[in-house]
Structure formats: C-alpha cells, structure tokens
Scaffold this motif. Structure first.
Motif, PDB file in Angstrom:
ATOM      1  N   PRO A 219       0.832  -1.202   0.000  1.00 25.53           N
ATOM      2  CA  PRO A 219       0.000   0.000   0.000  1.00 25.53           C
ATOM      3  C   PRO A 219       0.872   1.260   0.000  1.00 25.53           C
ATOM      4  N   THR A 223       4.493   2.298   6.068  1.00 26.96           N
ATOM      5  CA  THR A 223       5.714   2.896   6.597  1.00 26.96           C
ATOM      6  C   THR A 223       6.709   1.850   7.098  1.00 26.96           C
ATOM      7  N   THR A 226       9.610  -4.568   6.468  1.00 31.39           N
ATOM      8  CA  THR A 226      10.260  -5.856   6.705  1.00 31.39           C
ATOM      9  C   THR A 226       9.269  -7.008   6.632  1.00 31.39           C
ATOM     10  N   LYS A 227       8.055  -6.769   7.122  1.00 31.08           N
ATOM     11  CA  LYS A 227       7.084  -7.855   7.167  1.00 31.08           C
ATOM     12  C   LYS A 227       6.683  -8.366   5.790  1.00 31.08           C
ATOM     13  N   TYR A 228       6.936  -7.600   4.737  1.00 30.21           N
ATOM     14  CA  TYR A 228       6.592  -8.066   3.385  1.00 30.21           C
ATOM     15  C   TYR A 228       7.701  -8.903   2.764  1.00 30.21           C
ATOM     16  N   PHE A 229       8.929  -8.735   3.253  1.00 28.54           N
ATOM     17  CA  PHE A 229      10.058  -9.309   2.539  1.00 28.54           C
ATOM     18  C   PHE A 229      10.120 -10.836   2.534  1.00 28.54           C
ATOM     19  N   PRO A 230       9.562 -11.514   3.555  1.00 23.61           N
ATOM     20  CA  PRO A 230       9.580 -12.978   3.454  1.00 23.61           C
ATOM     21  C   PRO A 230       8.851 -13.506   2.213  1.00 23.61           C
ATOM     22  N   ILE A 232       9.497 -12.623  -0.673  1.00 25.16           N
ATOM     23  CA  ILE A 232      10.456 -12.678  -1.782  1.00 25.16           C
ATOM     24  C   ILE A 232      10.980 -14.109  -1.880  1.00 25.16           C
ATOM     25  N   THR A 250      13.099   4.127   4.178  1.00 25.17           N
ATOM     26  CA  THR A 250      12.857   3.015   5.084  1.00 25.17           C
ATOM     27  C   THR A 250      12.849   1.711   4.306  1.00 25.17           C
ATOM     28  N   GLU A 254      15.387  -1.218   5.136  1.00 26.06           N
ATOM     29  CA  GLU A 254      14.899  -2.485   5.696  1.00 26.06           C
ATOM     30  C   GLU A 254      15.182  -3.654   4.760  1.00 26.06           C
ATOM     31  N   GLU A 257      18.601  -4.595   5.627  1.00 22.84           N
ATOM     32  CA  GLU A 257      18.689  -5.311   6.899  1.00 22.84           C
ATOM     33  C   GLU A 257      18.121  -6.721   6.772  1.00 22.84           C
ATOM     34  N   PHE A 258      17.161  -6.869   5.895  1.00 24.44           N
ATOM     35  CA  PHE A 258      16.565  -8.192   5.715  1.00 24.44           C
ATOM     36  C   PHE A 258      17.557  -9.148   5.070  1.00 24.44           C
ATOM     37  N   PHE A 259      18.235  -8.681   4.039  1.00 27.33           N
ATOM     38  CA  PHE A 259      19.123  -9.586   3.310  1.00 27.33           C
ATOM     39  C   PHE A 259      20.493  -9.719   3.959  1.00 27.33           C
TER      40      PHE A 259
ATOM     41  N   ARG B 134      22.574  -5.691  12.496  1.00 28.55           N
ATOM     42  CA  ARG B 134      21.581  -6.696  12.156  1.00 28.55           C
ATOM     43  C   ARG B 134      21.825  -7.913  13.052  1.00 28.55           C
ATOM     44  N   SER B 156      15.485 -11.846  11.070  1.00 27.26           N
ATOM     45  CA  SER B 156      16.445 -11.010  11.778  1.00 27.26           C
ATOM     46  C   SER B 156      15.753  -9.748  12.253  1.00 27.26           C
ATOM     47  N   ILE B 230      14.254   4.992  12.037  1.00 32.51           N
ATOM     48  CA  ILE B 230      13.690   3.881  11.250  1.00 32.51           C
ATOM     49  C   ILE B 230      12.947   4.450  10.052  1.00 32.51           C
ATOM     50  N   GLN B 232      11.505   8.359   8.341  1.00 32.71           N
ATOM     51  CA  GLN B 232      12.161   9.648   8.150  1.00 32.71           C
ATOM     52  C   GLN B 232      11.233  10.772   8.564  1.00 32.71           C
ATOM     53  N   VAL B 276       0.847  -9.304   7.055  1.00 31.97           N
ATOM     54  CA  VAL B 276       1.799 -10.240   6.465  1.00 31.97           C
ATOM     55  C   VAL B 276       1.087 -11.443   5.868  1.00 31.97           C
TER      56      VAL B 276
END
Lengths: 431, 308
Positions: A219, A223, A226-230, A232, A250, A254, A257-259, B134, B156, B230, B232, B276
């Motif tokens: 959407p 903001t 991270t919660k969407y990246f799994p 992938i 962000t 993120e 940080e995820f990868f 991380r 993580s 986290i 901006q 999620v």
C-alpha cells in the motif's frame, strides 16, 4: 459536486444588491473591452501552472516550479513567444485530484490563461484532464503516466515533454534480462503507477525469456516493510523495486537489513529516491545496484553542453543538488520535462501563429504535427520523437549504477527500445 | 520462509509499531483523561518531534549517538513547551469548550503542518540511528529426534529496533511512576477526577492543564524521536499516527493508561500479523471494525470507566 454550487434558496435584499452590483461591474467591463482587445496582442501569454506545492508531491512541485521559472525566463530573454512575453500563473493543486480539477477551472474561467501546464502525479492528471477537455483548455502534462497514450484522456491533453511508464519499463527489460538475471521479484506500490510497472514490465520481461517469480504489492501509505520481505522467493536473482513516497528510504534500509550481507541484484526506479540524497544514512545498501533515471542526476563524464547549460539555468550542481544548498536534492530525473514542455508550447504557438484563446485548437494541431525533436537547448535531456496520434513523446532512457554513493551511467537505451504500438488516435476526435 | 519464523518476524515488526503507537496514543489519552480535550493536532506534535530530531542531529553533526541523545532530550522539551504555550494562548481562551477545542486543534494542525512545509520543506529526511546492527535470530527445529537451533533465511531484527521496544517500555513505566508516585502526578489525577474540587483545594488547574497538554505532546515527540531513525522526518507524517492513536485510545478506553498500552499492543501486533499473512487492507479493516464493535458494545473502551 454540483450540489455545492447551488446557492442557498430564497432571495434576500443583500443578495439582490450583490447581483445588481455584479451586473453593473460586468457592464462596465464590457464597455471597457474594446481597448483591452486591442492591447491583447502585446499582453503576455498566460500559462496556467498546476503545481504540487503542498501534499505528498511537494518535493517534485518545488523543483517543477524552479525548472519552469527558469524555462520561462529563457524564453522571455529570447523575446518571448510571437513577440509577447510569457507569464506563469502558478496554482497549488495540493497533489489532490479534486483540487486539480478546480485549478484547471480557475485557469480557464478566472485567471484567463491561454493553456494549462504542469503537474506530475497521475491521479491529479486523471482528475483534471476531463475538466480541461470540457473547458477546451489545452493541458500539457509532465506526468510520465501511461494514461495519455492509453487513450483514457482527450484531445486537449498532451504529454510532449516526458516519456511514459510503459515505454520506460519496456526499455529496461532487455537490460535486466541480459545483465542482472532471469528471475525477477517485483515490489511496487499498490496503485495505478505501480500497476503500470507490474503489467508492462512483466510482459516485456517475459518476452525476453525471463520469469517473474513474485509480485509484491505494498500500500502506498505503508511505513514499515520488513514484514513483506519474506514473500520474496529465495531463488530470486533480481529485485525490481519502484516504491514511491516519503517512506522509500525506510524501504531500502529495511531491505538491506533483511538480506544482510548476501543480496540479489537490485534494479530500481529513481522515482523512489527523487529529492533524496543517495549518500543518506541507510542507503549504503544500494551500492552496486542499478537505477532507471529519466535524466542522470549526477553530471556524467560525457555530459552534453546542453545538460551543463540546463543545470546552470535551473541552479543545479553536478551532484544534482541546488547550487545554494547541497542538501536540497533536485528531482532531476523528471523536472527536465517542464523545461522541454514549455519549449514545445512555444514552438507550437509559433508554428500556429497563436494570437489568443481562439487559436487553441490550432495550437493543438501544431503540436500534433510535431515528430522529431533533436537534442539541443530546447531538449537538453536528449532527442525525442513525438507521436501526434497518441499525444505522447518517446525518448532515450538512462540506466545508472550506484558507485561510491554516486549514480554513474551504465547504459542508454535507444528511442526504438521504447516504442510500442499506438493504442489511440486522438487526432480523429473532434475539438 | 517457513510459517514459524515468518510469524515471529511479523510479531517482532508488530511489536516495534506497537511500542511507538503506545507512546503516541498515551499522549492523546493523558490529555483526554485529564482535560477532556480531543487533540486533533496530536499527530503534528509527533511530526514536529521528528523534524526537531532531524534538526538537532544535523546541527550537532557529531557522532550519531550524541545527536540522537540530544534530540531525545530537546525534541520533547521543545514540543512540550510549544504545546503548553498553545494551551495557554488558545485552548484556555476558549474555555475548553468541546466543539471549539476541536476546531481550534484542527487549526493548530494546519498551522504546524504548513509552517513545517514552509521552513523544513517537503522532503523526507533521515536521521542516523545511534547504533544499528543486524541480529539474525535462531529458530527451533525438531530434526532427527532432537531439538536443534538454526538460523532461518531472513529472520532477523536490528539492535535499534529492539532498543525502541525497550525504550518505549521504560518511558511508559516512568510515566506510570510519575502519575502514581509523585506529587505532580497526584495533582494531575486529582484534576482528572474533579477539576472544580481540585481548584477548591488550591490546585492551579490552569497550570496543570498547560502542563498536561505539554506532557501529551512531549510523549508524541518522544515516540517520533525513537521512530525517526527507522522512518524519516516528513511534514505529512503525523496523519497516520493520529488515526491509529485515536483507534487505540477508543479501544483501550479514553483516559485509561493500562487500557491504552493493551490496545496499542493489540493493534500493533495484529496489524503486523494480518498484513503479512493476509493483506494490509484487511488489517486496517479489522482495526476499524474493532473500533466500531467497541463503540457499540463497550463505549467506555476495554478498561475505561463508565461515564457517570
């Protein structure tokens, strides 16, 4: 909408007086008219400038404004259009579709503008264009949406100064397939702009023999990412990202940080990072990744003299930041469109011998008759081919790579890469 | 990703959202609890906190940690001070009349927002986190008849996000101690219970109101300072926290501090998990539905007291 316009019922003495006063004023105006008409040929040409001063598009608006002011200054310094000076009439659209339509109305009915010009965000264009068509006001947009060439709008709406999303993404597909990988996961904002990417990139990429292994719609107001990246898939070779809005930093952070240390290749659209410093904390993760740019933000080794002069005129340094404040980053990949569109309006008015609002149809026909636009001071981003039938221009696209916090040119597409079949012929529609 | 690690990631992300939300909503709740004022400008105090954090951090320009600590002290103070002044200059003048207060705070919302646009500008600006590494998280697995640890792909969190959760919890505990263990807290609670009686006992209710309004804004600003490394700082960032804070405060019970925390955790974590595994839109639908249900069946909120 119409309900709002209906005045409260019942006459009052005060209301009647007001009406009488207005009538008297109008009468006085008509008697004064002849003198005004005589003066009109030397009166300035008024260009209504619909600009995102507030709302989510304000970063773009600020730079569209600076670019347009610089372009008008250049036109006026060279003697104006048909011997008349040009005057911009800026009006804030609040990056809002409804307000956009009101602004168009104001240009046509109150501020006596010859043409309307400006705005970027597609929902504002889609909201405003029908009103421009009804009021028979030529409306030159700088929006890069596919809505002009798709046939959704009308004969009065043209996009001659910036290419559209469909041709941009189509031109990216061969580069991604040949250089980055064959399995692509797409992450895009869940509205029209993102859907254009989803539809046209996936089609073009599959035509190159690649596969899209996941499409993740986010959407536009999100903001936290991270919660969407799994979602992938693990075998992803390339992540294609086109997030927009203030939260994109962000998003990139993120993703990094995820990868962690091992990431797939990244290909993104600079739309995500327009007006954002590539050297911002958190963006180190983008090092080595590729970006589409409408016009390279950093002055490249093979910079043309036109790009150099364009930067100087607008007040942008070699890093794409304002010359007066190095933290004020421009929207360099898009704002050239304002400059070029204003030059096209000038060329169109000169070709049609534009004198006044009665010549609006002739102006549109003159622009429709244009085709090749050579690289030069009028078109500093590069040569273009305008398609009068679809009211859309086509041009070179640039792919840059992030290297030590700068964007270095890696590939320039040909104009042919960006062409597609016509979806509409606006010239067959009546004025 | 397997279901277990995926769920854990969603909950962790939800917990970060919940921590910030708890702080912001707490500000709104305190103000309503004591003053019975619905502060529509609350989100803008949040935004102002983030913008000031950016300003302090970039002006100092020293080590990110130094800038962050300075911002964490200065931003709430400045925002709180501004809110207290606004209370004395505006809200006290209109006698806290409910309708006029709402209109006045809407006015404040636009003044702060557009004032920020005119000075700070329209761009989103980042603040470097004081520390950020991380941390891959392990997961349990039943393999070959025994329990073993492994590190699933993508599971993580960052040290800074853990810090946000801890810091929010600490600030809330401090607030609770302040409200229940100090004289100032006692005065506030007395004003909350019966402001006329408090005044009769010599409590300067006007000053208490200004203080409370400032405290509410300062809490929002603290949430913003925590979140700005986290996300901006951006002049429109106050909108979503305002809506979510209202949702949280209505569900938790206006003026109830524990209710607000419970509701923030509920909304934050469920938002993470639902968006999620299903869709972000469904998460918003669920939260709004929860508000509607609470208003219908328990208008005073989960832990709120019935109006007399």
């Amino acid at each position: 909408m119409t309900q709002k316009l209906i005045p409260p019922s019942g006459f009052t003495r005060r209301g009647a007086l007001k009406t009488l006063g207005l009538g008297a004023g109008a009468l006085a105006a008509t008697t004064a008219m002849p003198g005004f008409i005589q003066a009109q040929s030397s009166a300035p040409i008024r260009i209504g400038f619909q600009v995102h001063r507030t709302g989510i598009g304000a970063s773009y608006g600020r730079w569209y404004d600076r670019t347009s002011q610089a372009a008008v200054k250049r036109i006026n310094d060279a003697g104006g259009i048909n011997g008349r000076m040009v005057e911009l009439v800026p009006e804030d659209d609040g990056t809002d579709a409804k307000r956009g339509a009101e602004v168009i109305e104001k240009f046509a009915t109150q501020s006596n503008c010859d043409v309307a010009f400006g705005t970027l965000f597609s929902h504002v264009v889609i909201g405003s264009a029908p009103r421009a068509g009804e009021l028979k006001l030529p409306y030159f947009v700088v929006s890069e949406g596919h809505h002009v060439a798709s046939g959704m709008l009308n004969r009065y709406t043209l996009q001659p100064g910036i290419t559209d999303v469909k041709s941009q993404v189509q031109a990216m597909a061969p580069f991604v397939a040949a250089n980055l990988g064959k399995k692509v996961c797409m992450i895009f904002p869940d509205f029209a702009f993102g859907h254009d990417h989803r539809d046209y990139f996936s089609a073009a990429f599959e035509a190159q023999g690649g596969t899209i292994n996941a499409m993740i719609a986010i959407p536009p107001t999100e903001t936290a990412f991270t919660k969407y990246f799994p979602q992938i898939p693990r075998d992803t070779e390339v992540i294609y990202h086109v997030m927009v809005g203030p939260a994109v930093l962000t998003f990139v952070k993120e993703l990094g940080e995820f990868f962690g240390p091992s990431r797939p290749e990244l290909f993104g659209f600079i739309d995500s990072l327009e007006a954002v410093d590539i050297a911002s904390p958190g963006l180190e993760f983008l090092e080595g990744s590729y970006m589409w740019e409408g016009n390279p933000r950093y002055a490249q080794a093979d910079q043309t003299e036109y790009d150099k002069a364009f930067r100087a005129a607008v007040g942008v340094d070699d890093n794409g930041a304002s010359v007066s404040d190095s933290r004020d980053i421009s929207t360099y990949a898009h704002m050239f469109g304002c400059w070029e569109t204003l030059n096209i309006i000038k060329a169109g008015m000169e070709a049609s011998g534009y004198q006044g609002q009665g010549d609006r149809a002739a102006l549109i026909e003159a622009v429709e008759a244009m085709s090749a636009m050579p690289l030069g001071m009028d078109h500093p981003q590069g040569a273009k081919i305008f398609n009068g039938k679809t009211h859309q221009t086509f041009g070179h696209q640039y792919i840059t790579r992030v290297e030590s916090g700068k964007l270095l040119l890696a590939h320039t597409t040909s104009i042919e890469d960006t062409l597609y079949e016509d979806e509409v012929d606006y010239t067959t529609r009546s004025f | 990703m397997d279901f277990g690690p995926h769920l854990m990631l969603a909950i962790l992300e939800g917990a970060v959202t919940a921590a910030i939300l708890a702080l912001t909503a707490m500000g709104l709740s305190v103000v309503f609890g004591v003053m019975r004022v619905v502060n529509v400008a609350h989100g803008e105090f949040y935004m102002l906190g983030a913008v000031i954090a950016w300003f302090v951090a970039t002006t100092l320009g020293a080590h990110p940690a130094l800038g962050f600590v300075a911002a964490l002290i200065l931003a709430p103070l400045l925002v709180g001070g501004l809110a207290a002044v606004a209370d004395m200059l505006i809200l006290q003048r209109i006698g806290y009349d409910p309708e006029r207060t709402i209109v006045a705070t809407i006015g404040m919302l636009y003044i702060i927002q557009q004032g920020t646009l005119m000075t700070f500008g329209p761009d989103a600006r980042p603040v470097a986190p004081p520390f950020n590494s991380r941390i891959p998280l392990p997961w349990l697995e039943w393999a070959e008849g025994k329990l073993s640890f492994y590190y699933p792909w993508g599971l993580s969190i960052t040290s800074y996000k853990l810090f946000v959760i801890a810091a929010a919890a600490l600030i809330l505990i401090a607030l609770w101690l302040f409200m229940t263990r100090t004289r100032a807290g006692l005065v506030m609670r007395a004003t909350q219970q019966d402001s006329a009686m408090a005044q009769a006992f010599g409590i300067p209710v006007g000053r208490v109101y200004a203080l409370v309004f400032g405290l509410g804004a300062a809490l929002a600003a603290m949430g913003a300072v925590l979140v700005v490394p986290i996300q901006q700082a951006h002049y429109l960032m106050g909108h979503d926290p305002l809506l979510l804070s209202f949702i949280v405060v209505i569900i938790g019970g206006l003026g109830s501090l524990p209710g607000t925390v419970i509701a923030a955790v509920l909304i934050g974590v469920s938002d993470g998990v639902i968006s999620v595994f299903f869709s972000p839109t469904l998460a918003k639908i669920t939260a709004t539905l929860a508000v509607a249900m609470v208003l219908v069946f328990r208008p005073q909120g989960l832990l709120g007291k019935k109006a007399h």
